[in-house]
Design an enzyme around this catalytic site. Structure first.
Site, short mmCIF file in Angstrom:
data_model
loop_
_atom_site.label_atom_id
_atom_site.label_comp_id
_atom_site.label_asym_id
_atom_site.label_seq_id
_atom_site.Cartn_x
_atom_site.Cartn_y
_atom_site.Cartn_z
N SER A 196 0.02 -5.58 -7.53
CA SER A 196 -1.12 -5.42 -6.61
C SER A 196 -2.47 -5.55 -7.32
CB SER A 196 -1.05 -4.06 -5.91
OG SER A 196 0.09 -3.97 -5.10
N GLU A 197 -3.43 -6.07 -6.57
CA GLU A 197 -4.82 -6.19 -7.04
C GLU A 197 -5.75 -5.76 -5.91
OE1 GLU A 197 -5.54 -10.09 -8.55
OE2 GLU A 197 -3.88 -10.02 -9.99
N TRP A 407 7.04 24.39 13.06
CA TRP A 407 8.09 25.41 13.22
C TRP A 407 7.85 26.59 12.28
CZ3 TRP A 407 12.54 21.31 12.63
CH2 TRP A 407 12.53 20.46 13.75
N GLU A 433 5.09 -0.57 -1.31
CA GLU A 433 6.23 -1.51 -1.30
C GLU A 433 6.42 -2.15 0.07
OE1 GLU A 433 9.69 -1.14 -3.51
OE2 GLU A 433 8.90 0.35 -4.90
#
Length: 451
Positions: A196-197, A407, A433
């Site tokens: 990635s970039e 809950w 991803e």
């Protein structure tokens, strides 16, 4: 007389009612005496958990049709069963006591990282001749799931090392490269994948990092973003374009050692979740590597990246599955202890329906993940199923963490319990991803082909 008989029956009934009320009062006092404590014990899963997800050995659960044997997806081999149990034990004993501190310090504890290597969890598929465990892809998925039940950030170490780094070396590396790196990756070295970039996220092949050839060397220049485990990594697999005129077909995978001159690791990102796992920018400034550092073939990097990410998505699905199950396992015992309006909150029908719905979705995510893993292991097409598994497991993890916090009420919003951490950790599943939209686009593309 009839009247006397009626009186006797009435007295008998009253006695039983009084006994029942006394027993109920004692039970309520016992339930109300349960109070949460603020030590790390509540970061461990309750002993009653995992009952619904315990596998059985393959020989005990098979159905025969003709000459074929069909086993449920949750039927494991003896080796897989043993690995699952050993990882669960390791996670509860070695990781759980440190989850809170690793999250607060945004750093993996070195004893945990060392333990992953000692347990063979960083080289599950690596052949024994290189120091690995020599096990299966499905075993990696089981390990990622079990680790992520306790800390998804630690599950990520196991995931990336096995599904991306080791697999790239095993499939694409030369024998010299395997002998040099696989034994180290199996014993004490973390690997990192640089794709990635800033301008190439989902559009991964629009990367701008270049590798210019000068004689027998390549000079790499560019900056990578969001690089997982860059802080700990000893080796980087870097995607750079060695032939810009060829577009994405020029993308090549280079092996770059951490100590290589010109490689700079930037400031660690201060992230919302999975904080034990580091994420940093990595800059390559005239980084000089020999042509023998090319992993695989020149110009085939885009193929390797796409292939590894398809497999890696099953790993992320396992991570999100483990997160959802771990969060659920921490919450249900509390709903059975907490008393309001004279009964356990678990006993309210509105709660039961919500709990049953979440349990069903977790089980569906498990079956999708296991199916994709078994397909990949069998050498059959699995890309569509991998995208389905990652997409759905990410959605289920988000839903589960949100519901469990509701809950648990006020205590779920505090750091005395791990629910708020699961809530922070889950969001990354729909981002890295391949975003959820990318997964849906992939599924749609295959559906279009099928019809």
């Amino acid at each position: 007389t009839l009247c006397d008989s009626f009186c006797i029956l009435s007295n008998y009934a009253c006695w039983w009612v009084s006994m029942a009320l006394a027993a109920l009062k004692k039970w309520q006092l016992l339930r109300n005496s349960v109070r949460p404590c603020s030590n790390w014990f509540h970061w461990r899963t309750q002993p009653c958990a995992f009952k619904s997800t315990k596998p059985e050995v393959a020989e005990n659960r098979t159905a025969v049709a003709g000459n074929h044997i069909y086993a449920p997806l949750q039927t494991f081999t003896e080796e897989e069963h043993m690995l699952k149990d050993s990882v669960q034990k390791f996670a509860q004993e070695r990781i759980a006591p440190l989850v809170r501190s690793m999250d607060e310090n945004a750093c993996v504890d070195q004893s945990v990282l060392l333990g992953l290597f000692e347990q063979g969890l960083m080289s599950i598929e690596v052949e024994e001749e290189y120091g690995g465990t020599g096990s299966s892809f499905f075993s990696s998925i089981l390990a990622i799931e079990e680790l992520s039940k306790v800390d998804p950030g630690i599950g990520l170490f196991c995931d990336l090392q096995n599904t991306l780094i080791n697999t790239l070396f095993r499939r694409c590396g030369s024998e010299e490269q395997k002998k040099k790196y696989l034994p180290r990756l199996a014993t004490n070295m973390v690997g990192s994948f640089c794709l990635s970039e800033a301008g190439s996220g989902s559009d991964a092949f629009a990367l701008k990092t270049t590798a210019e050839k000068i004689k027998d060397y390549y000079i790499i220049n560019g900056t990578k973003m969001w690089i997982t485990h860059a802080e700990q990594a000893g080796v980087f697999l870097v995607m750079a374009n060695a032939n810009v005129s060829a577009g994405y077909r020029g993308i090549t995978c280079f092996i770059v050692d951490r100590e290589t001159e010109g490689l700079h690791i930037g400031k660690k990102e201060n992230k919302l979740g999975i904080r034990a796992s580091s994420t940093c920018p990595v800059t390559f400034e005239n980084v000089k590597v020999h042509e023998t550092n090319i992993l695989g073939q020149l110009g085939h990097g885009y193929k390797y990246a796409a292939g590894m990410l398809n497999e890696g998505r099953i790993g992320i699905a396992a991570q999100m599955l483990g997160l959802a199950q771990g969060c659920f396992d921490h919450t249900i015992p509390y709903t059975k202890q907490r008393v309001q309006f004279g009964k356990r909150i678990f006993d309210f029908q509105g709660m039961q329906h919500q709990i049953a719905q979440v349990a069903t979705q977790i089980e569906a995510a498990r079956l999708l993940t296991y199916n994709a893993a078994r397909l990949r292991e069998a050498g059959k097409p699995f890309v569509k199923e991998a995208s389905m598994a990652k997409y759905y497991a990410s959605e289920v993890a988000t839903l589960t963490a949100s519901k469990c916090m509701e809950w648990m009420g006020g205590v779920g919003f505090t750091k005395d319990y791990p629910i708020e951490k699961y809530f922070r950790d889950c969001k990354i599943g729909s981002i890295y991803e391949g975003t959820s939209n990318i997964q849906l686009s992939t599924v749609a593309k295959y559906i279009d082909k099928e019809y």
